[in-house]
Design a protein around this motif. Structure first.
Motif, PDB file in Angstrom:
ATOM      1  N   GLN A  59      69.869  62.011  65.093  1.00 54.67           N
ATOM      2  CA  GLN A  59      68.568  61.414  65.349  1.00 54.67           C
ATOM      3  C   GLN A  59      67.930  60.967  64.047  1.00 54.67           C
ATOM      4  O   GLN A  59      67.942  61.698  63.054  1.00 54.67           O
ATOM      5  CB  GLN A  59      67.654  62.405  66.070  1.00 54.67           C
ATOM      6  N   PRO A 104      64.201  59.232  62.541  1.00 55.68           N
ATOM      7  CA  PRO A 104      62.781  59.184  62.950  1.00 55.68           C
ATOM      8  C   PRO A 104      62.467  57.935  63.766  1.00 55.68           C
ATOM      9  O   PRO A 104      62.878  56.826  63.424  1.00 55.68           O
ATOM     10  CB  PRO A 104      62.037  59.179  61.614  1.00 55.68           C
ATOM     11  N   GLY A 105      61.770  58.140  64.862  1.00 54.30           N
ATOM     12  CA  GLY A 105      61.343  57.027  65.691  1.00 54.30           C
ATOM     13  C   GLY A 105      62.363  56.546  66.701  1.00 54.30           C
ATOM     14  O   GLY A 105      62.082  55.618  67.463  1.00 54.30           O
ATOM     15  N   LYS A 106      63.544  57.167  66.693  1.00 49.69           N
ATOM     16  CA  LYS A 106      64.581  56.749  67.635  1.00 49.69           C
ATOM     17  C   LYS A 106      64.996  57.913  68.516  1.00 49.69           C
ATOM     18  O   LYS A 106      64.785  59.082  68.174  1.00 49.69           O
ATOM     19  CB  LYS A 106      65.791  56.192  66.890  1.00 49.69           C
ATOM     20  N   GLU A 107      65.622  57.589  69.632  1.00 50.02           N
ATOM     21  CA  GLU A 107      66.101  58.621  70.529  1.00 50.02           C
ATOM     22  C   GLU A 107      67.315  59.327  69.929  1.00 50.02           C
ATOM     23  O   GLU A 107      68.036  58.770  69.105  1.00 50.02           O
ATOM     24  CB  GLU A 107      66.484  58.005  71.885  1.00 50.02           C
ATOM     25  N   ARG A 108      67.501  60.549  70.371  1.00 48.72           N
ATOM     26  CA  ARG A 108      68.668  61.302  69.931  1.00 48.72           C
ATOM     27  C   ARG A 108      69.929  60.647  70.520  1.00 48.72           C
ATOM     28  O   ARG A 108      70.008  60.388  71.722  1.00 48.72           O
ATOM     29  CB  ARG A 108      68.528  62.747  70.385  1.00 48.72           C
TER      30      ARG A 108
END
Length: 126
Positions: free
Chosen positions: A38, A40-44
């Motif tokens: 992951q 920052p700011g994105k989906e896992r």
């Protein structure tokens, strides 16, 4: 169930790292271990998984051919060997494990798992 990750760090583009995930608490060996990452700011993102009992594995297209998942049944540990690392591989990497997770595209969905490690940072310098 507890999962403890290790092995993250700083590496140059094209370099390699091996992540480890030690698993404890399962009463049988029929479970699936997954690796996610992951930023920052994105989906896992689910990138790979392996069935602890029979070793069947799955890779997302983004890492296929560069990453290898494996397990050591004696050490209760799964590994993610990451080769030819790219700047876009930079992320916090998490291992996860659960029973009843089928090895295949569905194992790359984070909601399939209840147990997660603390995460380890992988930084790739260009």
């Amino acid at each position: 169930v507890q999962l403890v990750e290790s092995g993250g760090g700083l590496v140059q583009t094209g370099g390699s790292l091996r992540l480890s995930c030690t698993v404890s608490g399962f009463t049988s060996d029929d479970y699936t271990i997954g690796w996610f990452r992951q930023v920052p700011g994105k989906e896992r993102e689910g990138i790979s998984c392996i069935n602890y009992r029979d070793g069947r594995s799955y890779y997302a297209d983004s890492v296929k051919g560069r990453f290898t998942i494996s397990r050591d049944n004696v050490k209760n540990t799964a590994y993610l060997q990451m080769n030819n690392l790219k700047p876009e591989d930079q992320a916090v990497y998490y291992c996860t494990a659960d029973r009843l997770v089928v090895v295949g595209p569905s194992c790359s969905r984070p909601y399939a798992y209840d147990n997660w490690g603390q995460g380890t940072q992988v930084t790739v310098s260009s």
